[in-house]
Design an enzyme around this catalytic site. Structure first.
Site, PDB file in Angstrom:
ATOM      1  N   HIS A 301       1.567  -0.420  10.236  1.00 45.72           N
ATOM      2  CA  HIS A 301       1.688   0.369  11.034  1.00 45.72           C
ATOM      3  C   HIS A 301       1.823  -0.294  12.818  1.00 45.72           C
ATOM      4  O   HIS A 301       1.616  -1.326  12.475  1.00 45.72           O
ATOM      5  CB  HIS A 301       0.223   1.398  11.227  1.00 45.72           C
ATOM      6  CG  HIS A 301       0.016   2.564  11.888  1.00 45.72           C
ATOM      7  ND1 HIS A 301      -0.134   2.467  13.172  1.00 45.72           N
ATOM      8  CD2 HIS A 301       0.080   3.729  11.643  1.00 45.72           C
ATOM      9  CE1 HIS A 301       0.010   3.718  13.767  1.00 45.72           C
ATOM     10  NE2 HIS A 301      -0.103   4.569  12.565  1.00 45.72           N
ATOM     11  N   ASP A 358       0.336   8.335   5.715  1.00 43.78           N
ATOM     12  CA  ASP A 358       1.402   8.731   4.580  1.00 43.78           C
ATOM     13  C   ASP A 358       1.168   8.143   3.263  1.00 43.78           C
ATOM     14  O   ASP A 358       1.952   8.678   2.026  1.00 43.78           O
ATOM     15  CB  ASP A 358       2.699   8.381   5.197  1.00 43.78           C
ATOM     16  CG  ASP A 358       3.091   8.984   6.596  1.00 43.78           C
ATOM     17  OD1 ASP A 358       3.641   8.288   7.558  1.00 43.78           O
ATOM     18  OD2 ASP A 358       2.989  10.264   6.438  1.00 43.78           O
TER      19      ASP A 358
HETATM   20  C1  SDX Z   1       3.243   7.093  11.069  1.00 43.38           C
HETATM   21  O1  SDX Z   1       2.688   5.164  15.418  1.00 43.38           O
HETATM   22  C2  SDX Z   1       2.061   6.333  15.062  1.00 43.38           C
HETATM   23  O2  SDX Z   1       0.862   6.557  15.104  1.00 43.38           O
HETATM   24  C3  SDX Z   1       2.480   6.924  13.531  1.00 43.38           C
HETATM   25  C4  SDX Z   1       1.792   7.742  12.934  1.00 43.38           C
HETATM   26  C5  SDX Z   1       1.220   8.900  13.493  1.00 43.38           C
HETATM   27  O3  SDX Z   1       0.223   9.587  12.986  1.00 43.38           O
HETATM   28  O4  SDX Z   1       2.008   9.661  14.222  1.00 43.38           O
HETATM   29  O5  SDX Z   1       0.605   7.137  12.460  1.00 43.38           O
HETATM   30  C6  SDX Z   1       2.586   8.218  11.538  1.00 43.38           C
HETATM   31  O6  SDX Z   1       4.533   6.994  11.298  1.00 43.38           O
HETATM   32  C7  SDX Z   1       2.584   5.848  10.062  1.00 43.38           C
HETATM   33  C8  SDX Z   1       3.668   4.972   9.726  1.00 43.38           C
HETATM   34  C9  SDX Z   1       4.623   5.286   8.556  1.00 43.38           C
HETATM   35  N1  SDX Z   1       5.674   4.777   8.057  1.00 43.38           N
HETATM   36  C10 SDX Z   1       5.848   3.903   7.139  1.00 43.38           C
HETATM   37  O7  SDX Z   1       4.977   3.891   6.185  1.00 43.38           O
HETATM   38  C11 SDX Z   1       7.089   3.156   6.785  1.00 43.38           C
HETATM   39  C12 SDX Z   1       6.717   1.792   6.363  1.00 43.38           C
HETATM   40  N2  SDX Z   1       6.046   1.016   7.372  1.00 43.38           N
HETATM   41  C13 SDX Z   1       6.985   0.042   8.177  1.00 43.38           C
HETATM   42  O8  SDX Z   1       8.162   0.444   8.104  1.00 43.38           O
HETATM   43  C14 SDX Z   1       6.266  -0.463   9.268  1.00 43.38           C
HETATM   44  O9  SDX Z   1       5.068  -0.876   8.892  1.00 43.38           O
HETATM   45  C15 SDX Z   1       6.072   0.490  10.568  1.00 43.38           C
HETATM   46  C16 SDX Z   1       7.557   0.890  10.957  1.00 43.38           C
HETATM   47  C17 SDX Z   1       5.177   1.645  10.310  1.00 43.38           C
HETATM   48  C18 SDX Z   1       5.779  -0.708  11.839  1.00 43.38           C
HETATM   49  O10 SDX Z   1       6.954  -1.433  12.024  1.00 43.38           O
HETATM   50  P1  SDX Z   1       6.609  -2.621  12.754  1.00 43.38           P
HETATM   51  O11 SDX Z   1       6.045  -2.273  14.058  1.00 43.38           O
HETATM   52  O12 SDX Z   1       7.708  -3.522  12.733  1.00 43.38           O
HETATM   53  O13 SDX Z   1       5.481  -3.305  11.858  1.00 43.38           O
HETATM   54  P2  SDX Z   1       4.915  -4.885  12.384  1.00 43.38           P
HETATM   55  O14 SDX Z   1       5.371  -5.300  13.765  1.00 43.38           O
HETATM   56  O15 SDX Z   1       3.474  -4.745  12.279  1.00 43.38           O
HETATM   57  O16 SDX Z   1       5.613  -5.862  11.262  1.00 43.38           O
HETATM   58  C19 SDX Z   1       4.922  -6.867  11.150  1.00 43.38           C
HETATM   59  C20 SDX Z   1       5.549  -7.861   9.922  1.00 43.38           C
HETATM   60  C21 SDX Z   1       7.136  -7.785   9.861  1.00 43.38           C
HETATM   61  O17 SDX Z   1       7.316  -8.919   9.058  1.00 43.38           O
HETATM   62  P3  SDX Z   1       7.704 -10.498   9.896  1.00 43.38           P
HETATM   63  O18 SDX Z   1       8.900 -10.027  10.762  1.00 43.38           O
HETATM   64  O19 SDX Z   1       6.517 -10.651  10.707  1.00 43.38           O
HETATM   65  O20 SDX Z   1       8.089 -11.264   8.669  1.00 43.38           O
HETATM   66  O21 SDX Z   1       5.156  -6.879   8.582  1.00 43.38           O
HETATM   67  C22 SDX Z   1       6.253  -6.461   8.149  1.00 43.38           C
HETATM   68  C23 SDX Z   1       7.357  -6.592   9.167  1.00 43.38           C
HETATM   69  O22 SDX Z   1       8.815  -6.846   8.484  1.00 43.38           O
HETATM   70  N3  SDX Z   1       6.170  -5.193   7.721  1.00 43.38           N
HETATM   71  C24 SDX Z   1       6.424  -4.915   6.379  1.00 43.38           C
HETATM   72  C25 SDX Z   1       6.107  -3.334   6.303  1.00 43.38           C
HETATM   73  N4  SDX Z   1       5.329  -2.976   7.367  1.00 43.38           N
HETATM   74  C26 SDX Z   1       5.786  -4.068   8.462  1.00 43.38           C
HETATM   75  N5  SDX Z   1       6.986  -5.341   5.258  1.00 43.38           N
HETATM   76  C27 SDX Z   1       6.960  -4.662   4.224  1.00 43.38           C
HETATM   77  N6  SDX Z   1       6.770  -3.365   4.193  1.00 43.38           N
HETATM   78  C28 SDX Z   1       6.030  -2.618   5.117  1.00 43.38           C
HETATM   79  N7  SDX Z   1       5.835  -1.282   5.076  1.00 43.38           N
END
Ligand code: SDX
Length: 423
Positions: A301, A358
């Site tokens: 998130h 989700d």
């Molecule tokens: C919603 O914003 C809100 O409030 C949204 C929401 C709402 O109610 O409106 O809560 C609803 O959209 C929830 C999120 C739903 N999306 C997903 O479940 C998709 C999977 N999640 C990821 O794509 C990701 O976690 C995001 C898009 C949600 C957040 O992306 P970020 O901001 O890039 O995540 P981050 O900066 O915390 O990542 C830190 C690290 C990174 O790796 P490094 O570069 O540090 O090595 O964690 C990794 C990211 O690549 N990472 C993941 C991951 N999520 C983050 N790796 C694998 N799987 C994942 N799901």
């Protein structure tokens, strides 16, 4: 007023620090560029406040979520989606008479113009329901021109917009669903509560217990401060585009698999794991592989670096709903195993990646008989009162300006046009 000192090229600039009611603090840089010619840079705005808001408070580190100060856990247990929609938009829990008037207005607003029915009916059955949801939402502006000029909207008109759209989104989304099933659409019934009416118009039995489970899910999805889709609705609204355009933009942003589209992506991921023999380890390996664009959908998130409080409630609700329905869903076992594995895996632990709203919601939608491609429409139905509350607050906030971020230019420097003969 507290302040911070920023030193640029040896010159010190003093900028105010503003503080919110929950102790959050921000450096107000509104005047910094004018004084220093320097802007701030924050890719994705993850560390930048875009507005001041009194609607929703969340603390990502502690996994706290409040609607107008009320904890989500209490609202999920004691309130209803219609009551929460009133709370988000008006700031207070409604008195009995206020709730009755608001609920009645929603129930009597389910009708849609014939032209909107024609637009919905013109979509191919295979179209994604979010395309229909967004198109029919913005198309409403053509049928209610008197609601297009946002500066002409008094409180009464804004209230009627909220109840009208909450009623119409059910009729529009279920109409397309019925079309896609080759079945006749069902008109809304004013004697049914919000979720029973939805189930009825989907062609399902409006069982009170199922309606209650759905009502809780909609409460949990109702608002989430400045998420991608709410920010989109605000950005469009800041240009004084009409409310239908603002909400349609919110629907489009929500459609993305990184945002609300994740609930559909989670189910597809769980089904793939099931096809691969149920071994979640392969999915975890792929999610950790930087060369692979695969993400563990439903995990991680932008703001929560702890359990998403909504995920906890939905996970618990899975058991009650599935046992009430007598449904045994192997995907729930796969989801649980995946969560257990991930929460022990250093990659996820170090990055504070937990299940979000989700991760489990699709299991319940599926148990209710709602098809996967309708999951994000369910999210949009839940989020509609939140978008409207954010849009309304933006419009009523005295300091609102049209949203227009700056950039750091990294392109070519000045160069003169070259005649094609010389290229
Ligand atoms: C919603 O914003 C809100 O409030 C949204 C929401 C709402 O109610 O409106 O809560 C609803 O959209 C929830 C999120 C739903 N999306 C997903 O479940 C998709 C999977 N999640 C990821 O794509 C990701 O976690 C995001 C898009 C949600 C957040 O992306 P970020 O901001 O890039 O995540 P981050 O900066 O915390 O990542 C830190 C690290 C990174 O790796 P490094 O570069 O540090 O090595 O964690 C990794 C990211 O690549 N990472 C993941 C991951 N999520 C983050 N790796 C694998 N799987 C994942 N799901």
């Amino acid at each position: 007023m507290a302040s911070a000192k920023i030193v640029i090229d040896g010159k010190t600039y003093e900028v105010p620090i503003i503080e919110g009611t929950e102790g959050e603090r921000a450096i107000d840089i509104s005047k910094l560029r004018a004084e220093s010619k320097v802007i701030t840079y924050d890719n994705g705005f993850g560390n930048t406040g875009s507005c001041q808001s009194a609607v929703t408070f969340l603390n990502g580190e502690k996994g706290i979520l409040h609607y107008r100060g009320y904890p989500i856990e209490q609202l999920a247990e004691k309130s209803t989606f219609v009551e929460c929609s009133y709370l988000l938009n008006y700031g207070e829990l409604p008195k009995k008479s206020e709730l009755r008037k608001f609920d009645k207005a929603i129930r009597s607003s389910g009708k849609i113009p014939k032209g909107i029915k024609d637009i919905i009916d013109s979509f191919p059955k295979k179209a994604h329901p979010m395309a229909v949801c967004s198109s029919s939402m913005v198309a409403l502006s053509g049928f209610y021109p008197e609601l297009n000029d946002v500066l002409e909207l008094d409180d009464k008109k804004k209230m009627s917009i909220i109840t009208q759209l909450m009623g119409q989104i059910l009729t529009m989304s279920t109409r397309f669903y019925r079309n896609s099933q080759g079945k006749a659409p069902r008109n809304p019934k004013e004697d049914l509560d919000y979720c029973s009416n939805f189930l009825y118009m989907m062609g399902m039995k409006p069982d009170p217990e199922l309606a209650k489970a759905l009502d809780t899910l909609l409460i949990l999805h109702a608002d989430h401060e400045q998420n991608c889709s709410a920010s989109t609705a605000r950005v469009i609204g800041s240009a004084h585009a009409n409310v239908f355009a603002s909400i349609s933009g919110g629907i489009d942003a929500l459609w993305g698999p990184l945002h609300g589209g994740a609930n559909q992506a989670v189910l597809e991921m769980l089904e793939q794991i099931q096809k691969d023999g149920g071994d979640s380890k392969k999915a975890l390996q792929r999610a950790k592989n930087k060369e692979d664009s695969f993400r563990l959908m439903g995990f991680g998130h932008r703001v929560y670096k702890n359990f998403d409080p909504r995920a906890k409630i939905i996970k618990k609700a899975c058991d009650t709903v599935l046992s009430k329905l007598g449904v045994k869903d192997p995907l729930l076992d796969i989801a649980r195993a995946l969560e257990e594995e991930a929460l022990k895996d250093p990659y996820f632990v170090e990055r504070k990646l937990y299940p979000n709203v989700d991760f489990y919601s699709g299991i319940i939608y599926r148990a209710l008989g709602i098809p996967t491609n309708m999951f994000t429409v369910m999210f949009a139905i839940g989020r509609l009162p939140g978008w409207l509350s954010q849009w309304k607050e933006m419009l009523e906030f005295k300091g609102t300006k049209i949203v227009r971020p700056r950039q750091i230019y990294v392109g070519e420097n000045h160069r003169d046009y070259l005649d094609i003969k010389k290229r």
